[in-house]
Design an enzyme around this catalytic site. Structure first.
Site, PDB file in Angstrom:
ATOM      1  N   GLU A 227      -0.310   7.254   7.226  1.00 55.28           N
ATOM      2  CA  GLU A 227       0.417   8.460   6.869  1.00 55.28           C
ATOM      3  C   GLU A 227      -0.006   8.994   5.496  1.00 55.28           C
ATOM      4  O   GLU A 227      -0.362   8.228   4.595  1.00 55.28           O
ATOM      5  CB  GLU A 227       1.921   8.179   6.881  1.00 55.28           C
ATOM      6  CG  GLU A 227       2.389   7.875   8.300  1.00 55.28           C
ATOM      7  CD  GLU A 227       3.888   7.667   8.413  1.00 55.28           C
ATOM      8  OE1 GLU A 227       4.436   8.119   9.423  1.00 55.28           O
ATOM      9  OE2 GLU A 227       4.500   7.075   7.525  1.00 55.28           O
TER      10      GLU A 227
ATOM     11  N   CYS B 292       0.214  12.168  -1.542  1.00 54.66           N
ATOM     12  CA  CYS B 292       0.403  10.722  -1.540  1.00 54.66           C
ATOM     13  C   CYS B 292      -0.500  10.152  -0.446  1.00 54.66           C
ATOM     14  O   CYS B 292      -0.354  10.480   0.729  1.00 54.66           O
ATOM     15  CB  CYS B 292       1.887  10.444  -1.260  1.00 54.66           C
ATOM     16  SG  CYS B 292       2.278   8.699  -1.209  1.00 54.66           S
TER      17      CYS B 292
ATOM     18  N   CYS C 146      -0.174  -3.458   5.040  1.00 51.77           N
ATOM     19  CA  CYS C 146      -0.343  -4.030   3.705  1.00 51.77           C
ATOM     20  C   CYS C 146      -0.088  -5.523   3.803  1.00 51.77           C
ATOM     21  O   CYS C 146       0.843  -5.956   4.479  1.00 51.77           O
ATOM     22  CB  CYS C 146       0.630  -3.396   2.715  1.00 51.77           C
ATOM     23  SG  CYS C 146       0.425  -4.031   1.030  1.00 51.77           S
TER      24      CYS C 146
ATOM     25  N   CYS D  68       5.997  -6.826   0.567  1.00 49.17           N
ATOM     26  CA  CYS D  68       7.221  -6.712  -0.243  1.00 49.17           C
ATOM     27  C   CYS D  68       8.430  -6.553   0.674  1.00 49.17           C
ATOM     28  O   CYS D  68       8.381  -5.847   1.678  1.00 49.17           O
ATOM     29  CB  CYS D  68       7.124  -5.512  -1.186  1.00 49.17           C
ATOM     30  SG  CYS D  68       5.757  -5.661  -2.328  1.00 49.17           S
TER      31      CYS D  68
ATOM     32  N   CYS E 236       9.857  -2.932   1.587  1.00 49.80           N
ATOM     33  CA  CYS E 236       8.896  -1.867   1.937  1.00 49.80           C
ATOM     34  C   CYS E 236       8.592  -1.894   3.427  1.00 49.80           C
ATOM     35  O   CYS E 236       8.237  -2.944   3.968  1.00 49.80           O
ATOM     36  CB  CYS E 236       7.612  -2.073   1.136  1.00 49.80           C
ATOM     37  SG  CYS E 236       6.279  -0.974   1.645  1.00 49.80           S
TER      38      CYS E 236
ATOM     39  N   GLY F  94      -0.297   0.710   1.916  1.00 45.44           N
ATOM     40  CA  GLY F  94      -1.322  -0.223   1.461  1.00 45.44           C
ATOM     41  C   GLY F  94      -1.331  -0.473  -0.036  1.00 45.44           C
ATOM     42  O   GLY F  94      -0.717   0.254  -0.818  1.00 45.44           O
ATOM     43  N   GLU F  95      -2.037  -1.530  -0.406  1.00 49.08           N
ATOM     44  CA  GLU F  95      -2.202  -1.900  -1.813  1.00 49.08           C
ATOM     45  C   GLU F  95      -3.631  -1.488  -2.208  1.00 49.08           C
ATOM     46  O   GLU F  95      -4.596  -2.156  -1.838  1.00 49.08           O
ATOM     47  CB  GLU F  95      -1.977  -3.420  -1.970  1.00 49.08           C
ATOM     48  CG  GLU F  95      -2.365  -3.993  -3.312  1.00 49.08           C
ATOM     49  CD  GLU F  95      -1.847  -3.205  -4.510  1.00 49.08           C
ATOM     50  OE1 GLU F  95      -0.635  -3.035  -4.650  1.00 49.08           O
ATOM     51  OE2 GLU F  95      -2.688  -2.743  -5.316  1.00 49.08           O
TER      52      GLU F  95
ATOM     53  N   SER G  46      -1.248   3.221  -7.848  1.00 46.46           N
ATOM     54  CA  SER G  46      -0.024   2.419  -7.938  1.00 46.46           C
ATOM     55  C   SER G  46      -0.323   1.036  -7.378  1.00 46.46           C
ATOM     56  O   SER G  46      -0.887   0.906  -6.299  1.00 46.46           O
ATOM     57  CB  SER G  46       1.084   3.095  -7.120  1.00 46.46           C
ATOM     58  OG  SER G  46       2.247   2.299  -7.112  1.00 46.46           O
TER      59      SER G  46
ATOM     60  N   SER H 206       4.282  -1.458  -9.871  1.00 44.39           N
ATOM     61  CA  SER H 206       5.556  -1.657  -9.170  1.00 44.39           C
ATOM     62  C   SER H 206       6.194  -2.942  -9.668  1.00 44.39           C
ATOM     63  O   SER H 206       5.782  -4.032  -9.304  1.00 44.39           O
ATOM     64  CB  SER H 206       5.290  -1.728  -7.667  1.00 44.39           C
ATOM     65  OG  SER H 206       4.812  -0.482  -7.228  1.00 44.39           O
TER      66      SER H 206
ATOM     67  N   HIS I 244       9.991  -3.811 -10.237  1.00 44.08           N
ATOM     68  CA  HIS I 244      11.118  -4.140  -9.333  1.00 44.08           C
ATOM     69  C   HIS I 244      11.999  -5.326  -9.720  1.00 44.08           C
ATOM     70  O   HIS I 244      13.020  -5.561  -9.060  1.00 44.08           O
ATOM     71  CB  HIS I 244      10.643  -4.350  -7.889  1.00 44.08           C
ATOM     72  CG  HIS I 244       9.783  -3.262  -7.361  1.00 44.08           C
ATOM     73  ND1 HIS I 244      10.129  -1.938  -7.436  1.00 44.08           N
ATOM     74  CD2 HIS I 244       8.562  -3.286  -6.754  1.00 44.08           C
ATOM     75  CE1 HIS I 244       9.174  -1.201  -6.892  1.00 44.08           C
ATOM     76  NE2 HIS I 244       8.216  -1.994  -6.482  1.00 44.08           N
TER      77      HIS I 244
ATOM     78  N   ASN J 282      14.889   3.454  -0.321  1.00 43.72           N
ATOM     79  CA  ASN J 282      15.008   4.171   0.945  1.00 43.72           C
ATOM     80  C   ASN J 282      15.148   3.145   2.054  1.00 43.72           C
ATOM     81  O   ASN J 282      14.186   2.453   2.372  1.00 43.72           O
ATOM     82  CB  ASN J 282      13.776   5.059   1.153  1.00 43.72           C
ATOM     83  CG  ASN J 282      13.753   6.181   0.142  1.00 43.72           C
ATOM     84  OD1 ASN J 282      14.724   6.917  -0.010  1.00 43.72           O
ATOM     85  ND2 ASN J 282      12.663   6.280  -0.602  1.00 43.72           N
TER      86      ASN J 282
ATOM     87  N   CYS K  81       9.381   7.465  -0.385  1.00 43.67           N
ATOM     88  CA  CYS K  81       8.719   6.222  -0.811  1.00 43.67           C
ATOM     89  C   CYS K  81       9.169   5.054   0.052  1.00 43.67           C
ATOM     90  O   CYS K  81      10.364   4.858   0.261  1.00 43.67           O
ATOM     91  CB  CYS K  81       9.140   5.844  -2.220  1.00 43.67           C
ATOM     92  SG  CYS K  81       8.699   7.004  -3.423  1.00 43.67           S
TER      93      CYS K  81
END
Ligand code: SAH
Ligand code: SF4
Length: 383
Positions: free
Chosen positions: A91, A104, A111, A115, A118, A165-166, A197, A219, A221, A301, A344
């Site tokens: 996406e 984005c 990924c 996490c 996510c 993805g990372e 990111s 990131s 967190h 989210n 996100c």
């Protein structure tokens, strides 16, 4: 198989042109036709010699990714789902604002970091995207939007590698894509307007600072290793002190004089006053070594498999106030495109998990949310 020209930065295209027996400067003309004008038909590239156009028709092509769907949110956000083959889809999201247009971009199908909060991470990992698949997202979006908005000028002013993805686990494909974004003959974006990111792949942050130092978002967190180990499993390999020391090093090359720390606000898990105080202590300790940063608090989210909840607005505001009081610039991210699941962490595409990530996440979920909700210790947070 002919070469997709979206797979090259300008240097790569110059090498490709030399391989066709052409002068390097032809690559500049070609690069401009493709990226600045959005052309894919060589016959339309009128200032290229006919002999070159004929060679290109035999050896090259310019191909976007097939579109599976396009959704437009009531706030103007647009989300595309692109087919990358073998049952995988990624996406891309366009976020219009008054003073900028941000794209984005995804870097992987799935990924492997996994996490807990996510939805991409929950899907597992299929494969890295190649440079053409990363750049095709920008190429398509920019030229589609110019037509859609009836604009001849550039529409996308900022790119954030914050899709699926990372990015720093797909380094070799990422770098040429970033270089094409920055190139004056390509998209001409300034280094400040292209953001990578990362969840904290420390050695690759070092390499990024040497090879292509764009703006960096990390990131975070969590304010301590015990909690971060659970939320961002990569923390077990690169714990907070190592990550923050690398952020400080990165600043020497960074286009901005700060690192952005992203912090996803999870009700009862990482959003308490003690967490904010511990975060202040942690960052102040590194600020003494030269770390400069801004915080971006992201209201979580939710998606159903996570078992986590979004922090209340008042909790987020209180958390922000503590950071601001301590002298840190802090913003709260506005949620965009949530009516089309484009916010996100909601990007899930369609990924055939070819790893054990989904299995690992299931194990992570065995750590109950109640455990995550334990109050942090007032120390430096080491377990
Ligand atoms: N892998 C990279 C970039 C993609 S994720 C990274 O982790 O930084 C982009 C941002 O969305 C990250 O800051 C990530 O932590 C955040 N994010 C992930 N899931 C989220 C969710 N469910 N709600 C809000 N933000 C989320
Ligand atoms: Fe991967 Fe980033 Fe999602 Fe973590 S937050 S699983 S690193 S995409």
């Amino acid at each position: 198989m002919t070469a997709n020209l979206l797979d090259f930065d300008l240097e790569g295209l110059a090498v490709f042109c030399e391989g066709l027996g052409e002068k390097r400067f032809r690559a500049t003309q070609l690069f401009r036709w493709v990226h600045q004008r959005g052309m894919s038909q060589f016959d339309d590239m009128s200032d290229l010699a006919k002999s070159l156009r004929e060679k290109l028709k035999v050896h090259a092509h310019v191909a976007a990714l097939p579109i599976l769907s396009q959704q437009i949110s009531k706030d103007g956000t647009i989300k595309w789902l692109f087919d990358v083959g073998s049952g995988d889809a990624v996406e891309t999201v366009f976020i219009p604002e008054d003073d900028r247009g941000t794209l984005c971009v995804s870097s992987q199908a799935g990924c492997a970091v996994g996490c807990r909060f996510c939805s991409t991470g929950h899907q597992g990992f299929s494969r890295n995207l190649n440079t053409a698949e990363i750049l095709a997202q920008l190429w398509f979006a920019e030229h589609f939007l110019r037509k859609h908005l009836n604009q001849s000028e550039r529409v996308i002013s900022n790119v954030v590698m914050m899709g699926m993805g990372e990015p720093l686990q797909n380094y070799s494909a990422l770098i040429p894509a970033l270089k094409a974004m920055l190139d004056d003959h390509g998209y001409g974006l300034s280094r400040r307007r292209v953001t990578v990111s990362t969840s904290g792949v420390v050695p690759m942050m070092t390499r990024l600072s040497q090879d292509c130092p764009v703006a960096l978002a990390v990131s975070l967190h969590a304010p301590n290793d015990a909690l971060r180990d659970n939320l961002v499993p990569l923390n077990r390999k690169y714990p907070l002190d190592e990550l923050l020391a690398e952020c400080t090093h990165y600043l020497a090359k960074a286009p901005r004089d700060f690192i952005t720390f992203e912090y996803c606000m999870l009700q009862g898990v990482n959003d308490q006053i003690e967490h904010a105080q511990q975060l202040v202590q942690l960052i102040k300790r590194h600020a003494a070594q030269g770390l400069r940063c801004k915080f971006n608090l992201i209201p979580f989210n939710p998606f159903k498999e996570s078992g986590l909840l979004r922090s209340a607005d008042a909790t987020v505001a209180k958390f922000a106030a503590i950071l601001i009081e301590a002298g840190f610039v802090t913003t709260i991210r506005k949620t965009r495109g949530d009516d089309i699941d484009a916010a996100c962490g909601q990007l899930a595409g369609d990924v055939k998990d070819r790893t054990d990530v989904a299995h690992r996440i299931a194990q992570q979920r065995a750590v109950p949310v109640q455990w995550l909700q334990q109050r942090p210790q007032p120390s430096d947070g080491k377990p």
